[in-house]
Design a protein around this motif. Structure first.
Motif, PDB file in Angstrom:
ATOM      1  N   GLU A   5       8.114  -1.869  -7.629  1.00  0.00           N
ATOM      2  CA  GLU A   5       7.113  -2.867  -7.996  1.00  0.00           C
ATOM      3  C   GLU A   5       7.161  -4.058  -7.036  1.00  0.00           C
ATOM      4  O   GLU A   5       6.126  -4.611  -6.678  1.00  0.00           O
ATOM      5  N   ARG A   6       8.352  -4.450  -6.632  1.00  0.00           N
ATOM      6  CA  ARG A   6       8.474  -5.529  -5.646  1.00  0.00           C
ATOM      7  C   ARG A   6       7.816  -5.135  -4.332  1.00  0.00           C
ATOM      8  O   ARG A   6       7.160  -5.952  -3.686  1.00  0.00           O
ATOM      9  N   LEU A   7       8.008  -3.886  -3.939  1.00  0.00           N
ATOM     10  CA  LEU A   7       7.402  -3.396  -2.703  1.00  0.00           C
ATOM     11  C   LEU A   7       5.881  -3.450  -2.790  1.00  0.00           C
ATOM     12  O   LEU A   7       5.213  -3.904  -1.857  1.00  0.00           O
ATOM     13  N   ILE A   8       5.326  -3.047  -3.906  1.00  0.00           N
ATOM     14  CA  ILE A   8       3.868  -3.063  -4.055  1.00  0.00           C
ATOM     15  C   ILE A   8       3.347  -4.493  -4.049  1.00  0.00           C
ATOM     16  O   ILE A   8       2.352  -4.794  -3.396  1.00  0.00           O
ATOM     17  N   TRP A   9       4.028  -5.406  -4.749  1.00  0.00           N
ATOM     18  CA  TRP A   9       3.600  -6.806  -4.733  1.00  0.00           C
ATOM     19  C   TRP A   9       3.686  -7.375  -3.320  1.00  0.00           C
ATOM     20  O   TRP A   9       2.827  -8.137  -2.896  1.00  0.00           O
ATOM     21  N   LEU A  10       4.725  -7.025  -2.587  1.00  0.00           N
ATOM     22  CA  LEU A  10       4.864  -7.478  -1.214  1.00  0.00           C
ATOM     23  C   LEU A  10       3.711  -6.959  -0.358  1.00  0.00           C
ATOM     24  O   LEU A  10       3.145  -7.693   0.455  1.00  0.00           O
ATOM     25  N   LEU A  11       3.322  -5.708  -0.557  1.00  0.00           N
ATOM     26  CA  LEU A  11       2.207  -5.143   0.181  1.00  0.00           C
ATOM     27  C   LEU A  11       0.888  -5.828  -0.195  1.00  0.00           C
ATOM     28  O   LEU A  11       0.041  -6.075   0.672  1.00  0.00           O
ATOM     29  N   VAL A  12       0.704  -6.134  -1.458  1.00  0.00           N
ATOM     30  CA  VAL A  12      -0.515  -6.827  -1.889  1.00  0.00           C
ATOM     31  C   VAL A  12      -0.586  -8.209  -1.247  1.00  0.00           C
ATOM     32  O   VAL A  12      -1.618  -8.598  -0.690  1.00  0.00           O
ATOM     33  N   VAL A  13       0.496  -8.956  -1.315  1.00  0.00           N
ATOM     34  CA  VAL A  13       0.517 -10.297  -0.714  1.00  0.00           C
ATOM     35  C   VAL A  13       0.318 -10.199   0.797  1.00  0.00           C
ATOM     36  O   VAL A  13      -0.446 -10.976   1.382  1.00  0.00           O
ATOM     37  N   GLY A  14       0.963  -9.241   1.430  1.00  0.00           N
ATOM     38  CA  GLY A  14       0.787  -9.047   2.866  1.00  0.00           C
ATOM     39  C   GLY A  14      -0.645  -8.705   3.235  1.00  0.00           C
ATOM     40  O   GLY A  14      -1.175  -9.189   4.244  1.00  0.00           O
ATOM     41  N   ALA A  15      -1.298  -7.883   2.420  1.00  0.00           N
ATOM     42  CA  ALA A  15      -2.693  -7.527   2.688  1.00  0.00           C
ATOM     43  C   ALA A  15      -3.607  -8.735   2.552  1.00  0.00           C
ATOM     44  O   ALA A  15      -4.516  -8.929   3.369  1.00  0.00           O
ATOM     45  N   VAL A  16      -3.376  -9.563   1.549  1.00  0.00           N
ATOM     46  CA  VAL A  16      -4.199 -10.761   1.378  1.00  0.00           C
ATOM     47  C   VAL A  16      -3.975 -11.724   2.549  1.00  0.00           C
ATOM     48  O   VAL A  16      -4.931 -12.287   3.094  1.00  0.00           O
ATOM     49  N   VAL A  17      -2.731 -11.901   2.964  1.00  0.00           N
ATOM     50  CA  VAL A  17      -2.441 -12.780   4.100  1.00  0.00           C
ATOM     51  C   VAL A  17      -3.101 -12.242   5.365  1.00  0.00           C
ATOM     52  O   VAL A  17      -3.712 -12.989   6.137  1.00  0.00           O
ATOM     53  N   GLN A  18      -3.014 -10.929   5.571  1.00  0.00           N
ATOM     54  CA  GLN A  18      -3.639 -10.319   6.753  1.00  0.00           C
ATOM     55  C   GLN A  18      -5.151 -10.523   6.746  1.00  0.00           C
ATOM     56  O   GLN A  18      -5.738 -10.863   7.764  1.00  0.00           O
ATOM     57  N   GLN A  19      -5.777 -10.338   5.603  1.00  0.00           N
ATOM     58  CA  GLN A  19      -7.223 -10.550   5.508  1.00  0.00           C
ATOM     59  C   GLN A  19      -7.580 -12.009   5.768  1.00  0.00           C
ATOM     60  O   GLN A  19      -8.554 -12.303   6.441  1.00  0.00           O
ATOM     61  N   THR A  20      -6.778 -12.920   5.248  1.00  0.00           N
ATOM     62  CA  THR A  20      -7.044 -14.344   5.441  1.00  0.00           C
ATOM     63  C   THR A  20      -6.898 -14.728   6.909  1.00  0.00           C
ATOM     64  O   THR A  20      -7.753 -15.413   7.465  1.00  0.00           O
ATOM     65  N   LEU A  21      -5.834 -14.279   7.550  1.00  0.00           N
ATOM     66  CA  LEU A  21      -5.634 -14.601   8.958  1.00  0.00           C
ATOM     67  C   LEU A  21      -6.703 -13.969   9.834  1.00  0.00           C
ATOM     68  O   LEU A  21      -7.070 -14.524  10.869  1.00  0.00           O
ATOM     69  N   GLY A  22      -7.227 -12.824   9.419  1.00  0.00           N
ATOM     70  CA  GLY A  22      -8.304 -12.184  10.169  1.00  0.00           C
ATOM     71  C   GLY A  22      -9.588 -12.994  10.178  1.00  0.00           C
ATOM     72  O   GLY A  22     -10.441 -12.814  11.046  1.00  0.00           O
ATOM     73  N   HIS A  23      -9.741 -13.898   9.220  1.00  0.00           N
ATOM     74  CA  HIS A  23     -10.940 -14.720   9.170  1.00  0.00           C
ATOM     75  C   HIS A  23     -10.817 -15.983  10.024  1.00  0.00           C
ATOM     76  O   HIS A  23     -11.808 -16.650  10.276  1.00  0.00           O
ATOM     77  N   TRP A  24      -9.620 -16.325  10.445  1.00  0.00           N
ATOM     78  CA  TRP A  24      -9.441 -17.555  11.210  1.00  0.00           C
ATOM     79  C   TRP A  24      -9.752 -17.382  12.688  1.00  0.00           C
ATOM     80  O   TRP A  24     -10.427 -18.196  13.280  1.00  0.00           O
ATOM     81  N   GLN A  25      -9.228 -16.357  13.322  1.00  0.00           N
ATOM     82  CA  GLN A  25      -9.386 -16.209  14.757  1.00  0.00           C
ATOM     83  C   GLN A  25      -9.814 -14.808  15.105  1.00  0.00           C
ATOM     84  O   GLN A  25      -9.229 -13.857  14.603  1.00  0.00           O
ATOM     85  N   PRO A  26     -10.740 -14.541  15.926  1.00  0.00           N
ATOM     86  CA  PRO A  26     -11.782 -15.467  16.348  1.00  0.00           C
ATOM     87  C   PRO A  26     -12.792 -15.647  15.220  1.00  0.00           C
ATOM     88  O   PRO A  26     -13.094 -14.701  14.505  1.00  0.00           O
ATOM     89  N   PHE A  27     -13.302 -16.841  15.084  1.00  0.00           N
ATOM     90  CA  PHE A  27     -14.187 -17.124  13.969  1.00  0.00           C
ATOM     91  C   PHE A  27     -15.636 -17.087  14.430  1.00  0.00           C
ATOM     92  O   PHE A  27     -16.006 -17.735  15.400  1.00  0.00           O
ATOM     93  N   ALA A  28     -16.440 -16.310  13.752  1.00  0.00           N
ATOM     94  CA  ALA A  28     -17.874 -16.237  14.025  1.00  0.00           C
ATOM     95  C   ALA A  28     -18.583 -15.861  12.733  1.00  0.00           C
ATOM     96  O   ALA A  28     -18.010 -15.181  11.876  1.00  0.00           O
ATOM     97  N   PHE A  29     -19.810 -16.298  12.599  1.00  0.00           N
ATOM     98  CA  PHE A  29     -20.608 -15.956  11.431  1.00  0.00           C
ATOM     99  C   PHE A  29     -21.471 -14.745  11.749  1.00  0.00           C
ATOM    100  O   PHE A  29     -22.024 -14.648  12.837  1.00  0.00           O
ATOM    101  N   THR A  30     -21.609 -13.856  10.785  1.00  0.00           N
ATOM    102  CA  THR A  30     -22.528 -12.734  10.940  1.00  0.00           C
ATOM    103  C   THR A  30     -23.941 -13.209  10.611  1.00  0.00           C
ATOM    104  O   THR A  30     -24.135 -14.287  10.055  1.00  0.00           O
TER     105      THR A  30
END
Length: 128
Positions: A5-30
């Protein structure tokens, strides 16, 4: 909490962080985001979810064209965030982060309901 369960929570948090960082650089609007952000701005100005622009014969009179063809959810959430913090880039990142978090939480809830029928490693691989 078990190790799996800790592993799954770690993966969930990591996925959210990865998605968030993907929105910062490079930043452009569709193209869709630009229309939705314009709809959010016009909603805050009292024109409804629409595009407001001027035509050459009379530049002083705004022309209001309703945005139709897609659900207004993004525009309404963006308008709420823009009303709180009047920065389009920060508002866009906040809305995208909220959407990514909601996406992964929904998957977590679905997999939690299926926890007895699928193995723990199958759940973990879903987030990879």
């Amino acid at each position: 909490m078990r190790h799996a369960e800790r592993l799954i929570w770690l993966l969930v948090v990591g996925a959210v962080v990865q998605q968030t960082l993907g929105h910062w650089q490079p930043f452009a609007f569709t193209f869709d985001e630009v229309g939705q952000i314009a709809g959010a701005r016009s909603w805050l100005q009292g024109y409804g979810i629409s595009l407001v622009y001027a035509r050459l014969p009379d530049l002083s009179a705004p022309v209001v064209e309703r945005l139709i063809g897609w659900p207004p959810g993004y525009s309404l959430v963006m308008a709420a965030v823009l009303g709180w913090r009047n920065d389009v880039v920060q508002a866009s990142v906040a809305v995208k982060t909220l959407a990514a978090t909601a996406f992964f939480v929904c998957w977590w809830l679905i997999l939690w309901q299926l926890r007895d029928s699928i193995g723990v490693w199958a759940r973990a691989l879903t987030f990879l």
